[in-house]
Design a protein around this motif. Structure first.
Motif, PDB file in Angstrom:
ATOM      1  N   TYR A 268       0.808  -1.204   0.000  1.00  0.00           N
ATOM      2  CA  TYR A 268       0.000   0.000   0.000  1.00  0.00           C
ATOM      3  C   TYR A 268       0.847   1.262   0.000  1.00  0.00           C
ATOM      4  CZ  TYR A 268      -3.797  -3.227   0.754  1.00  0.00           C
ATOM      5  OH  TYR A 268      -4.686  -4.237   0.597  1.00  0.00           O
ATOM      6  N   GLY A 269       2.135   1.104  -0.224  1.00  0.00           N
ATOM      7  CA  GLY A 269       3.002   2.260  -0.301  1.00  0.00           C
ATOM      8  C   GLY A 269       3.550   2.602   1.058  1.00  0.00           C
ATOM      9  N   PRO A 270       4.786   3.098   1.093  1.00  0.00           N
ATOM     10  CA  PRO A 270       5.391   3.415   2.376  1.00  0.00           C
ATOM     11  C   PRO A 270       4.721   4.618   3.026  1.00  0.00           C
ATOM     12  CG  PRO A 270       6.807   4.131   0.587  1.00  0.00           C
ATOM     13  CD  PRO A 270       5.666   3.403  -0.028  1.00  0.00           C
ATOM     14  N   GLY A 271       4.872   4.727   4.302  1.00  0.00           N
ATOM     15  CA  GLY A 271       4.291   5.840   5.036  1.00  0.00           C
ATOM     16  C   GLY A 271       4.096   5.448   6.477  1.00  0.00           C
TER      17      GLY A 271
ATOM     18  N   VAL B  17       1.395  -6.765 -14.179  1.00  0.00           N
ATOM     19  CA  VAL B  17       1.815  -6.685 -15.586  1.00  0.00           C
ATOM     20  C   VAL B  17       2.235  -5.266 -15.936  1.00  0.00           C
ATOM     21  CG1 VAL B  17       1.034  -6.922 -17.957  1.00  0.00           C
ATOM     22  CG2 VAL B  17       0.435  -8.669 -16.268  1.00  0.00           C
ATOM     23  N   ASP B  18       1.466  -4.296 -15.426  1.00  0.00           N
ATOM     24  CA  ASP B  18       1.847  -2.902 -15.670  1.00  0.00           C
ATOM     25  C   ASP B  18       3.223  -2.609 -15.098  1.00  0.00           C
ATOM     26  OD1 ASP B  18      -0.302  -2.090 -17.096  1.00  0.00           O
ATOM     27  OD2 ASP B  18      -1.473  -1.463 -15.348  1.00  0.00           O
ATOM     28  N   ILE B  19       3.481  -3.194 -13.930  1.00  0.00           N
ATOM     29  CA  ILE B  19       4.777  -2.946 -13.298  1.00  0.00           C
ATOM     30  C   ILE B  19       5.883  -3.641 -14.069  1.00  0.00           C
ATOM     31  CG2 ILE B  19       6.121  -3.319 -11.209  1.00  0.00           C
ATOM     32  CD1 ILE B  19       3.424  -3.128  -9.708  1.00  0.00           C
ATOM     33  N   MET B  20       5.538  -4.822 -14.587  1.00  0.00           N
ATOM     34  CA  MET B  20       6.534  -5.607 -15.290  1.00  0.00           C
ATOM     35  C   MET B  20       6.974  -4.934 -16.582  1.00  0.00           C
ATOM     36  SD  MET B  20       5.982  -9.648 -15.642  1.00  0.00           S
ATOM     37  CE  MET B  20       4.620  -9.567 -14.527  1.00  0.00           C
ATOM     38  N   PHE B  21       6.008  -4.392 -17.296  1.00  0.00           N
ATOM     39  CA  PHE B  21       6.326  -3.735 -18.556  1.00  0.00           C
ATOM     40  C   PHE B  21       6.183  -2.249 -18.396  1.00  0.00           C
ATOM     41  CE2 PHE B  21       4.497  -7.877 -19.687  1.00  0.00           C
ATOM     42  CZ  PHE B  21       5.606  -8.433 -20.284  1.00  0.00           C
TER      43      PHE B  21
ATOM     44  N   ILE C 158       7.337  -8.092  -3.163  1.00  0.00           N
ATOM     45  CA  ILE C 158       6.192  -7.281  -2.745  1.00  0.00           C
ATOM     46  C   ILE C 158       6.113  -6.054  -3.639  1.00  0.00           C
ATOM     47  CG2 ILE C 158       5.286  -5.822  -0.902  1.00  0.00           C
ATOM     48  CD1 ILE C 158       6.518  -7.830   1.088  1.00  0.00           C
ATOM     49  N   GLN C 159       7.281  -5.421  -3.852  1.00  0.00           N
ATOM     50  CA  GLN C 159       7.301  -4.225  -4.691  1.00  0.00           C
ATOM     51  C   GLN C 159       6.832  -4.537  -6.109  1.00  0.00           C
ATOM     52  OE1 GLN C 159       7.712  -1.280  -3.801  1.00  0.00           O
ATOM     53  NE2 GLN C 159       8.729  -1.367  -1.815  1.00  0.00           N
ATOM     54  N   ALA C 160       7.203  -5.704  -6.604  1.00  0.00           N
ATOM     55  CA  ALA C 160       6.886  -6.044  -7.987  1.00  0.00           C
ATOM     56  C   ALA C 160       5.501  -6.681  -8.107  1.00  0.00           C
ATOM     57  CB  ALA C 160       7.942  -6.989  -8.540  1.00  0.00           C
ATOM     58  N   ARG C 161       4.789  -6.781  -7.001  1.00  0.00           N
ATOM     59  CA  ARG C 161       3.467  -7.417  -7.000  1.00  0.00           C
ATOM     60  C   ARG C 161       3.544  -8.832  -7.577  1.00  0.00           C
ATOM     61  NH1 ARG C 161       3.244  -3.313  -4.831  1.00  0.00           N
ATOM     62  NH2 ARG C 161       1.634  -1.715  -4.796  1.00  0.00           N
ATOM     63  N   ASP C 162       4.593  -9.519  -7.210  1.00  0.00           N
ATOM     64  CA  ASP C 162       4.738 -10.887  -7.684  1.00  0.00           C
ATOM     65  C   ASP C 162       3.896 -11.781  -6.773  1.00  0.00           C
ATOM     66  OD1 ASP C 162       5.567 -13.181  -8.911  1.00  0.00           O
ATOM     67  OD2 ASP C 162       7.677 -12.594  -8.995  1.00  0.00           O
ATOM     68  N   TYR C 163       2.603 -11.798  -7.036  1.00  0.00           N
ATOM     69  CA  TYR C 163       1.645 -12.450  -6.131  1.00  0.00           C
ATOM     70  C   TYR C 163       2.051 -13.864  -5.706  1.00  0.00           C
ATOM     71  CZ  TYR C 163      -1.581  -8.763  -7.709  1.00  0.00           C
ATOM     72  OH  TYR C 163      -2.172  -7.580  -8.018  1.00  0.00           O
TER      73      TYR C 163
ATOM     74  N   SER D  72      11.125   4.392  -2.977  1.00  0.00           N
ATOM     75  CA  SER D  72      11.779   3.147  -2.607  1.00  0.00           C
ATOM     76  C   SER D  72      12.948   2.944  -3.563  1.00  0.00           C
ATOM     77  CB  SER D  72      10.772   2.004  -2.741  1.00  0.00           C
ATOM     78  OG  SER D  72      11.460   0.789  -2.952  1.00  0.00           O
ATOM     79  N   PRO D  73      14.017   2.313  -3.090  1.00  0.00           N
ATOM     80  CA  PRO D  73      15.138   2.058  -4.002  1.00  0.00           C
ATOM     81  C   PRO D  73      14.732   1.129  -5.138  1.00  0.00           C
ATOM     82  CG  PRO D  73      15.757   1.625  -1.708  1.00  0.00           C
ATOM     83  CD  PRO D  73      14.290   1.838  -1.734  1.00  0.00           C
ATOM     84  N   ASP D  74      13.637   0.425  -4.929  1.00  0.00           N
ATOM     85  CA  ASP D  74      13.196  -0.533  -5.930  1.00  0.00           C
ATOM     86  C   ASP D  74      12.425   0.186  -7.040  1.00  0.00           C
ATOM     87  OD1 ASP D  74      11.917  -2.666  -7.299  1.00  0.00           O
ATOM     88  OD2 ASP D  74      12.235  -3.887  -5.517  1.00  0.00           O
ATOM     89  N   VAL D  75      12.818  -0.067  -8.277  1.00  0.00           N
ATOM     90  CA  VAL D  75      12.148   0.623  -9.388  1.00  0.00           C
ATOM     91  C   VAL D  75      10.679   0.213  -9.501  1.00  0.00           C
ATOM     92  CG1 VAL D  75      14.180   1.003 -10.772  1.00  0.00           C
ATOM     93  CG2 VAL D  75      12.965  -1.140 -10.976  1.00  0.00           C
ATOM     94  N   ALA D  76      10.363  -0.968  -8.996  1.00  0.00           N
ATOM     95  CA  ALA D  76       8.990  -1.452  -9.110  1.00  0.00           C
ATOM     96  C   ALA D  76       8.021  -0.511  -8.409  1.00  0.00           C
ATOM     97  CB  ALA D  76       8.873  -2.857  -8.530  1.00  0.00           C
ATOM     98  N   PHE D  77       8.501   0.138  -7.356  1.00  0.00           N
ATOM     99  CA  PHE D  77       7.623   1.044  -6.623  1.00  0.00           C
ATOM    100  C   PHE D  77       7.098   2.135  -7.551  1.00  0.00           C
ATOM    101  CE2 PHE D  77       7.288   5.117  -4.435  1.00  0.00           C
ATOM    102  CZ  PHE D  77       6.240   4.838  -3.596  1.00  0.00           C
ATOM    103  N   LEU D  78       8.009   2.749  -8.277  1.00  0.00           N
ATOM    104  CA  LEU D  78       7.611   3.833  -9.164  1.00  0.00           C
ATOM    105  C   LEU D  78       6.777   3.299 -10.333  1.00  0.00           C
ATOM    106  CD1 LEU D  78       7.700   6.754  -9.862  1.00  0.00           C
ATOM    107  CD2 LEU D  78       9.924   6.435 -10.919  1.00  0.00           C
ATOM    108  N   ARG D  79       7.182   2.168 -10.848  1.00  0.00           N
ATOM    109  CA  ARG D  79       6.415   1.566 -11.945  1.00  0.00           C
ATOM    110  C   ARG D  79       4.967   1.351 -11.535  1.00  0.00           C
ATOM    111  NH1 ARG D  79       9.601  -3.470 -14.645  1.00  0.00           N
ATOM    112  NH2 ARG D  79      11.513  -2.413 -15.300  1.00  0.00           N
ATOM    113  N   ALA D  80       4.793   0.874 -10.300  1.00  0.00           N
ATOM    114  CA  ALA D  80       3.433   0.602  -9.828  1.00  0.00           C
ATOM    115  C   ALA D  80       2.617   1.881  -9.790  1.00  0.00           C
ATOM    116  CB  ALA D  80       3.483  -0.035  -8.445  1.00  0.00           C
ATOM    117  N   ARG D  81       3.190   2.932  -9.220  1.00  0.00           N
ATOM    118  CA  ARG D  81       2.454   4.194  -9.109  1.00  0.00           C
ATOM    119  C   ARG D  81       2.094   4.718 -10.494  1.00  0.00           C
ATOM    120  NH1 ARG D  81       2.637   1.976  -5.903  1.00  0.00           N
ATOM    121  NH2 ARG D  81       2.707   2.099  -3.668  1.00  0.00           N
ATOM    122  N   ARG D  82       3.052   4.575 -11.409  1.00  0.00           N
ATOM    123  CA  ARG D  82       2.836   5.104 -12.741  1.00  0.00           C
ATOM    124  C   ARG D  82       1.784   4.280 -13.467  1.00  0.00           C
ATOM    125  NH1 ARG D  82       8.515   6.254 -14.644  1.00  0.00           N
ATOM    126  NH2 ARG D  82       8.405   4.101 -15.310  1.00  0.00           N
ATOM    127  N   ALA D  83       1.831   2.974 -13.229  1.00  0.00           N
ATOM    128  CA  ALA D  83       0.840   2.113 -13.869  1.00  0.00           C
ATOM    129  C   ALA D  83      -0.560   2.447 -13.384  1.00  0.00           C
ATOM    130  CB  ALA D  83       1.170   0.649 -13.583  1.00  0.00           C
TER     131      ALA D  83
END
Lengths: 359, 324, 319, 530
Positions: free
Chosen positions: B178-181, C35-39, C274-279, D407-418
């Motif tokens: 749910y995002g950091p915070g 998928v959005d995160i992946m690509f 978790i960050q990559a939503r790799d369920y 987050s240092p992880d790029v996935a964090f930003l990708r998620a928000r952008r997605a």
């Protein structure tokens, strides 16, 4: 004939007490034990003196909290902290032991003096088999562990002599797999496996079923004869005392109030407390037991006077003003401390009946 | 937090065998019984038996430490020489000096000021987490203990599941998804931590239910809720307060740990865990960046632990808080 | 004992199911599409890659995340029942294999820190209890207090600075070598030790106060035998409970320590997932963690049986 | 005539003048010194250990960033490559030439084979490029209208209806890796090592996605035999952990260490710091769909309010340079360095905000318009947190309330952008390449990096104008015009140079950083002395 030597005749400090009588197993002189507590110093035992020879049994009697167990533990150097011996001496097999360290005590325990505790369920380690608890105790005369086979042989023989018909099974059993009576007999075997001179039996039958009490007492008696044991029997049960004791010492509030041959003390108590204690017992004549009213007094800074005064029906001005006297010789071998020695006839009679009923 | 996690598990009830082993023998030797008996016979009332109460040094030490930390933190606006977010490019990465008692960080911010303000963040976030946790936990515990039946069953099953779930991982998942915070982390911690209070409360309620005053109130026709609130709650307050004090320390460790991982407080908020993670990049060169925030966490938790243990002696002599 | 263990095992089934369901709901309720995160265009200097919507939808179909949630749930649960915990979205490899790959590092750390912990706990706990009231006892208790209040990451950094930077005794980066495990293991072992240490001290004191200890002394048994043979066994029970429980923590919850010492274990991997939503990875890990907890409890039960014959021989249930 | 090559000849030198003085010296020394002096007799360490922060996505060059990752470790090649000076030279091709503005001829090297042994002939190249066109949308854009024709086994023709002056740049681009399309199959096949079939000095022997990659010397490599026998590549996303890996000597080549630890590495006896002025800038992307940023004046104000010098000093620890306009870091466009936001101008920023209606009210430090405060969230990733924090403070000074999250992880930003759930974020992009292609990506109406989807008719017109421009200088001028338009519109705010810091073992020989370090890192001459 009595084992009890008058304190006046006791050896001077430093002098080996047993020099006089090789049969003397234990001698206690003027023993005072105290527990320093935040509320003040509890004097749990004050100036107790007696001696005991091999083959004899001294019953220590009194209500709980009167110092019986304290005395018993003091004899083994096992006072619970912060308890300590303030004064007096203990002579065990000719050796002064009251100032020994735990390290010095350790080889004496089990070989010179041993103990039987009230609840065998608690006294035995619940997670170790009987055989181990027995065999780990065994030491030879020099305190070394004998060969395994010898240990086992000694243990098995002892188990047999405490009345087990199937010692092999008992050897393998855990305590919880035995009944209370069996546990106590096993504990007895453990206590006696190194052939001590003295056994302190602290209420050995109290926790047991009435039916097995006699059995355990029989075994104690039998082994006492076999091993020529001196037994210090702590009990509040007059019946038990009567069954085993050659002598009786009555403790009240940390003081010996009466001391003498069992027959005499139980039949004709001179101190009102002894009388009261005997009266507590249910009588077969249908008379209800008459509990002692009140409670033992505080042991913090005990007064000089007779500690029983607050509960004593016959206390008078003499009691109130006089110091509690030293043990006075009433009859040969017997010393009593009551200022008012005579008892009513009825009480004496009841005490006698009691003895007859419970030999 | 390693310690927090384990401690969290500690308040879980020991498995049945422990109870069995624990009860198998009386603890006190007979002799001690004799001595205490003698004491009790001494004609002193129990209250007097504890003579002039000795000063509880745990409470005093813990209290003083906490008062200091709290004082520093609350007085931050007066004590702090700089604004905690103020960046001074020319003064970056300085060691402790007169101008900057604890030095400055990479953005030239005064660490002393940030440590002071950081306390506000850490303490208030943990306090909020504790408050919410406490409310939920005690309420559900009361409910479970008092209602019994399927309600109890349902709540306790939930408790079982959460206990089988590493709580720190759960917090990580929540914060990660749910995002950091700080708020999310607080929520995540709350979602797991109420369990211990529910357990303690429930067991105390079950115990209290057996006791006379509750039976009496029930006989007198009082409504269950009013019994729960008026009769039972005050009785279980002591252990709960003890548990809460100890848990506050663990919460501070957990939340700062999550901040350290970047899941909790976000810049420019000064927060001890976050400051430590900033110091991590420079720890080989400039130790002052990690020493002071870490020290503050340590001292605060130490104070809370001391206080909690002191309170346990006073409020919870039976150790219900640790046992439940 | 057998019955008891069987019952414990049976309880774990609903617990595992609940943990699965809870994590499923938690994960799926979160925003963000794997998928959005992946690509999607990435960080600086990244290649060019704009994937069409059709391609993304195709990928979603492949992953099975285009269907309604209940359908997904049932399908997923069915697979788990068949022992298939899924395939990572990111690496398209079995989650099992993925976790298996990281587990050795985690296990090494867990085993090392567990050893250190046990040594500290048993050594100091016994020292404190055997010399209760002495200066040793006080020192041990102070030590425990300090460790309880110590943030693990701070201790880790301090140790790192002291031993890796200042003294340069150990290396701290690179693959999971035995030498590298020392510092994280010490940190993890130390911060988890004090609670158990205190419990052991308390229970040892309680055991030493028991009647059978008095009896053992009365029968002339040397003190060391009383301590090691007669009291430690039962005194260990509560400590063993805690140690068993902490096993779970050591294996799944050492994320912070892994982060401080950049230890390539499971924790870090899961954080990335978790960050990559790799369920499937998150869920597989939750199942693993829960299973380890259950396993830890089972170990505790077994240890009880070993330590206490009353339990082994079946008289425990009554009390 | 080679437009790409001619225009980039001096790029390397120009670029080095940009950064700190030391930067260039380091780079040159690193590149030249050891090569000339290292005795051939020195013993070669068998294994080169490398650490990278980025996920190694897979083994299929049409997937994710695999193409550049594979090239970076010497496990893949293109027809052409970009030289260190920014020129273009043949790689798998032996030569290339323009036959006329709409047609190029490419000759292939003889005797080049894939790992499997299949020859890299014209057929394989056609298959490979067509597969990329089918699977990679941007490749499709680049090759739009280009026909690829096999003339004979070693000759290819590329032709189109329209002039294709930038074809060599396209072919050298990192995304067009030549691979055995037959082996990979018609779909993206990223994780199957058995299917991977590529060329280059090294071949992959083991692969754990996102964890590590093992490579070995490719016995069939067409060029000089690589001196290193094995490469071990570890993926470590945490920057501090990478620093430790470098300092401990565990790794010989560590990419992208934290500027915070630069000093530590510089002092180390075993490791040195190599700054690479990479062809990339970090910008703050803003979302024009958000009401705060819909007004161009707000975006301009934010751009004026940034003190880029301070940003360099605080957030990059000095390892960077300010970038005033979008092309301002590209040595091809020295003029762009004088365009745009060359200094901080708080007064102007304040005035712009006032004009836009965002005013300061008494008692508040945050500007507001119609009661709505000027508030937004700035997202960061990788090592950009300090950058975000400094911006937060700088924008606070003009009355913007900025929340920082990341987050240092790029996935964090990708998620928000997605999710479309973003106000502003920090990201870095390079500008190297054919201007028409690069610029349309970033600011074109359909550009995939045009995150804010800001469509500007003027820009569109300028982009369309590239079609008629074949002269490189004309195309350059056109790019500068777009850059100026960009500075006015500010769809994103250029901030600083993206300066990659690598930590390199002093035993690593012939390390010669390329200005595209994420494409070219490992080469056959690279070796570690024992």
């Amino acid at each position: 004939m009595s084992a009890l030597a008058p304190p006046a005749l006791a050896s001077a400090p430093g002098e080996p007490a047993s020099g006089r009588d090789p049969r003397t197993a234990l001698e206690v002189r003027d023993l005072t034990v105290a527990y320093p507590t935040p509320a003040g110093t509890v004097v749990a035992l004050q100036g107790a003196s007696f001696s005991l020879r091999r083959g004899e049994t001294l019953a220590l009697m009194g209500e709980s909290g009167c110092g019986k167990s304290t005395l018993g533990r003091a004899l083994l150097g096992l006072l619970a902290p912060p308890g300590r011996i303030e004064r007096g001496t203990i002579t065990l097999a000719g050796r002064r032991v009251e100032r020994l360290s735990q390290r010095e005590w350790q080889p004496l325990r089990g070989r010179e003096i041993s103990m039987l505790m009230q609840d065998p369920m608690l006294a035995l380690n619940p997670v170790l088999p009987i055989g181990l608890q027995l065999s780990e105790t065994v030491r030879d005369a020099r305190g070394r562990v004998p060969p395994k086979r010898e240990v086992r042989a000694r243990g098995m023989a002892l188990l047999r002599s405490v009345g087990f018909e199937d010692p092999d099974r008992v050897w393998r059993s855990y305590p919880f797999q035995l009944s209370g009576g069996m546990q106590q007999r096993a504990a007895l075997a453990i206590s006696l496996v190194n052939r001590p001179r003295v056994l302190v039996a602290d209420e050995p039958t109290t926790a047991l079923d009435v039916r097995v009490q006699a059995q355990v007492l029989d075994v104690i008696r039998k082994l006492q004869a076999e091993l020529d044991l001196a037994v210090v029997l702590i009990t509040h049960d007059v019946g038990v005392a009567a069954a085993l004791a050659t002598d009786v010492a009555v403790l009240y509030a940390g003081r010996l109030v009466e001391l003498g041959p069992a027959q005499q003390v139980l039949a004709t108590p001179t101190h009102p407390y002894t009388a009261g204690l005997l009266a507590c017992l249910p009588s077969p004549s249908g008379g209800l037991p008459r509990p002692l009213g009140g409670h033992p007094p505080s042991l913090i800074e005990p007064p000089d006077r007779c500690p029983f005064i607050p509960r004593c029906a016959r206390a008078d001005a003499t009691c109130q003003t006089n110091r509690f006297p030293a043990l006075a010789k009433q009859r040969p071998g017997s010393w009593r401390r009551a200022i008012t020695p005579s008892l009513t006839r009825s009480r004496r009679t009841r005490a006698r009946r009691q003895r007859r009923r419970d030999p | 937090m390693a310690d927090a996690e384990v401690a969290e598990r500690l308040v879980a009830p020991p498995a049945a065998p422990v109870a069995a082993a624990g009860r198998a023998g009386t603890l006190a030797g007979e002799l001690q019984a004799e001595a205490t008996h003698a004491l009790a016979q001494a004609g002193l009332q129990p209250a007097v038996t504890r003579p002039r109460r000795k000063i509880n040094w745990l409470i005093v030490t813990g209290g003083v430490i906490l008062a200091l930390v709290l004082g520093l933190t609350l007085a931050a606006p007066m004590l702090a020489p700089y604004h905690p977010a103020e960046q001074r490019a020319r003064e970056r990465l300085q060691g402790p000096s007169r101008a900057h008692p604890m030095g400055t960080d990479r953005l030239g911010r005064d660490i002393y000021s940030r440590v002071l303000y950081g306390g506000q963040t850490s303490l208030s976030a943990s306090s909020i987490a504790l408050g919410v946790t406490l409310t939920i936990g005690v309420a559900l515990g009361l409910l479970a203990g008092y209602a019994g039946g399927w309600v109890d069953g349902a709540i306790m099953r939930l408790v079982d599941v959460l206990l089988a779930f590493p709580s720190f991982i759960l917090a990580l998942i929540v914060a990660g998804l749910y995002g950091p915070g700080l708020l999310k982390v607080v929520l995540a911690a709350t979602a797991v931590w109420w369990v211990s209070y529910a357990r303690v409360t429930r067991s105390l309620v079950l115990q209290a239910k057996q006791e006379g005053y509750v039976q009496a109130a029930r006989a007198a026709g009082a409504r269950p809720l009013s019994i729960a609130v008026r009769e039972v709650l005050p009785q279980i307050l002591g252990p709960i307060v003890v548990l809460a004090t100890l848990n506050l320390g663990r919460l501070i460790l957990t939340l700062s740990g999550l901040s350290f991982l970047g899941m909790g407080a976000q810049p420019p908020t000064a927060e001890w865990g976050l400051m430590l993670s900033e110091g991590k990049a420079y720890f080989m060169e400039f130790q002052h960046m990690m020493v002071f925030p870490g020290l503050m966490i340590f001292v605060t938790v130490l104070g809370l632990t001391l206080l909690g243990e002191g309170l346990r002696d006073v409020l919870d002599p039976n150790g219900a808080a640790g046992r439940a | 004992m057998l019955q008891y263990t069987a019952r414990r095992l049976l309880i774990t089934v609903p617990v595992l199911w609940a943990a699965f369901t809870l994590s499923f709901l938690l994960i799926r309720a979160a925003p963000g599409d794997p998928v959005d995160i992946m690509f999607g265009p990435q960080e600086s200097g990244g290649g060019v890659e704009a994937v069409t919507k059709e391609q993304k939808d195709q990928r979603r179909r492949e992953l099975g995340i285009n269907q309604p949630l209940p359908v997904q749930y049932v399908a997923w649960f069915g697979r788990v029942l068949h022992g298939d915990i899924g395939t990572s979205f990111k690496s398209r490899r079995s989650v099992f294999v993925e976790l298996q790959q990281r587990l050795p590092a985690t296990l090494t750390l867990a085993a090392a820190s567990f050893t250190i912990k046990v040594v500290v706990v048993v050594g100091l706990g016994i020292l404190a209890a055997a010399k209760v009231g002495s200066i040793w006892d006080h020192l041990v208790r102070l030590f425990a207090l300090v460790l309880i209040a110590m943030p693990s990451f701070w201790l880790g950094l301090l140790l790192l600075w002291l031993f890796a930077v200042h003294f340069q005794w150990v290396t701290v980066a690179g693959p999971a070598t035995p030498q590298r495990v020392v510092l994280p293991a010490v940190t993890l072992g130390l911060v988890t030790a004090p609670t158990v240490m205190r419990v052991l001290r308390a229970s040892l004191l309680a055991e030493l106060g028991r009647a059978h200890v008095v009896f053992s002394r009365a029968k002339g048994l040397p003190e060391h035998l009383i301590l090691w043979r007669h009291t430690l066994r039962l005194a260990m029970l509560p400590a063993v409970t805690l140690l068993g429980i902490s096993l779970t923590y050591l294996m799944t919850g050492s994320v912070i320590i892994e982060s401080v010492f950049s230890w390539p274990g499971v924790g870090k991997y899961v954080m990335d997932s978790i960050q990559a939503r790799d369920y499937p990875v998150i869920q597989g890990f939750v199942l693993l963690a829960t299973a380890i907890t259950v396993f830890g409890n089972l170990l505790v039960d077994l240890a009880y049986g070993l330590l206490d014959p009353r339990i082994r021989l079946g008289t425990a249930g009554q009390t | 005539m080679r437009p790409g090559a001619s225009s980039r000849v001096d790029a390397g030198i120009g670029r080095r003048a940009l950064g700190r003085a030391g930067v260039g010296a380091f780079g040159l020394l690193a590149g030249l010194g050891p090569r000339l002096t290292a005795a051939q007799a020195e013993v070669v360490e068998e294994e080169l250990r490398m650490v990278t922060p980025r996920t190694f996505d897979g083994l299929d060059p049409t997937h994710g960033f695999s193409a550049s990752r594979l090239r970076q470790v010497g496990a893949a090649e293109g027809l052409l490559r970009i030289t260190r000076q920014g020129g273009i030279e043949p790689e798998l091709a032996s030569s290339y030439e323009m036959l006329d503005p709409t047609m190029w001829r490419v000759e292939l090297r003889p005797d080049v084979t894939f790992w499997s042994g299949r020859p890299v002939d014209a057929l394989a190249v056609v298959e490979s490029l067509e597969r990329a066109r089918a699977l990679v949308p941007f490749a499709a854009t680049l090759l739009a209208g280009v026909q690829i024709e096999r003339i004979d086994d070693r000759t290819l023709h590329f032709w189109s209806e329209q002039p294709i002056p930038s074809l060599p740049t396209t072919l050298a681009g990192e995304w067009l890796v030549i691979h055995n399309a037959e082996s990979y199959g018609p779909e993206v096949n990223s994780f199957d090592l058995a299917a991977a079939d590529l060329t280059g000095p090294f071949r992959i022997t083991a692969f754990e996605p996102a964890v590590r990659v093992f490579l070995e010397r490719n016995p069939t490599y067409w060029g000089v035999r690589p001196r290193t026998a094995r490469i071990h590549l570890d993926v470590i996303p945490d920057p501090d952990a990478r620093t430790l890996a470098a300092l401990s000597g565990e790794a010989h080549l560590v990419q992208l260490v934290n500027p915070a630890s630069a000093r530590q590495i510089e002092r180390s006896r075993t490791t040195r710091l190599v700054p690479i002025p990479a062809d990339s800038i970090v910008s703050a992307y803003v979302n024009p769909e958000r009401p705060q940023f819909s007004d161009v004046r707000v975006r301009q104000a934010l751009a004026w309010a940034v003190d880029r010098e301070e940003l360099v000093a605080l957030a990059h620890d000095g390892w960077s340079a300010p970038v005033p306009s979008w092309l301002g870091n590209d040595p091809n466009y020295p003029e762009a360095r004088r365009v745009g936001y060359t200094r901080q101008d708080l007064a102007r920023a304040a005035q712009l905000l006032d004009e836009a209606g965002w005013r300061l009210t008494a008692g508040s430090s945050v500007r507001a318009k119609d009661g709505v405060p000027l508030k937004f969230r700035l997202l960061w990733m990788l090592t950009y947190r300090p950058l975000a924090e400094v911006l937060q403070e700088q924008w606070r000074r003009i009355g913007a309330d900025v929340e920082v999250q990341g987050s240092p992880d790029v996935a964090f930003l990708r998620a928000r952008r997605a999710e479309g759930n973003w106000d502003a974020f920090l990201e870095g992009w390079g500008t190297f390449g054919d201007p028409a292609a690069v610029l349309s990506r970033h600011v074109g109406a359909t550009g995939d990096i045009n995150y804010g989807k800001l469509v500007d008719p003027v820009t569109e017109e300028l982009l369309a104008g590239f079609v008629d421009l074949t002269d490189p200088e004309d195309r350059r001028q056109q790019a500068l015009r777009i850059n100026e338009r960009h500075a006015e519109l500010v769809p994103f705010i250029p901030l600083t140079q993206f300066l990659q810091l690598n930590a390199v073992s002093r035993r690593l020989r012939n390390y010669d950083p390329h200005f595209l370090p994420w494409v070219y890192e490992v080469h056959p001459d690279l070796w570690v002395s024992a």
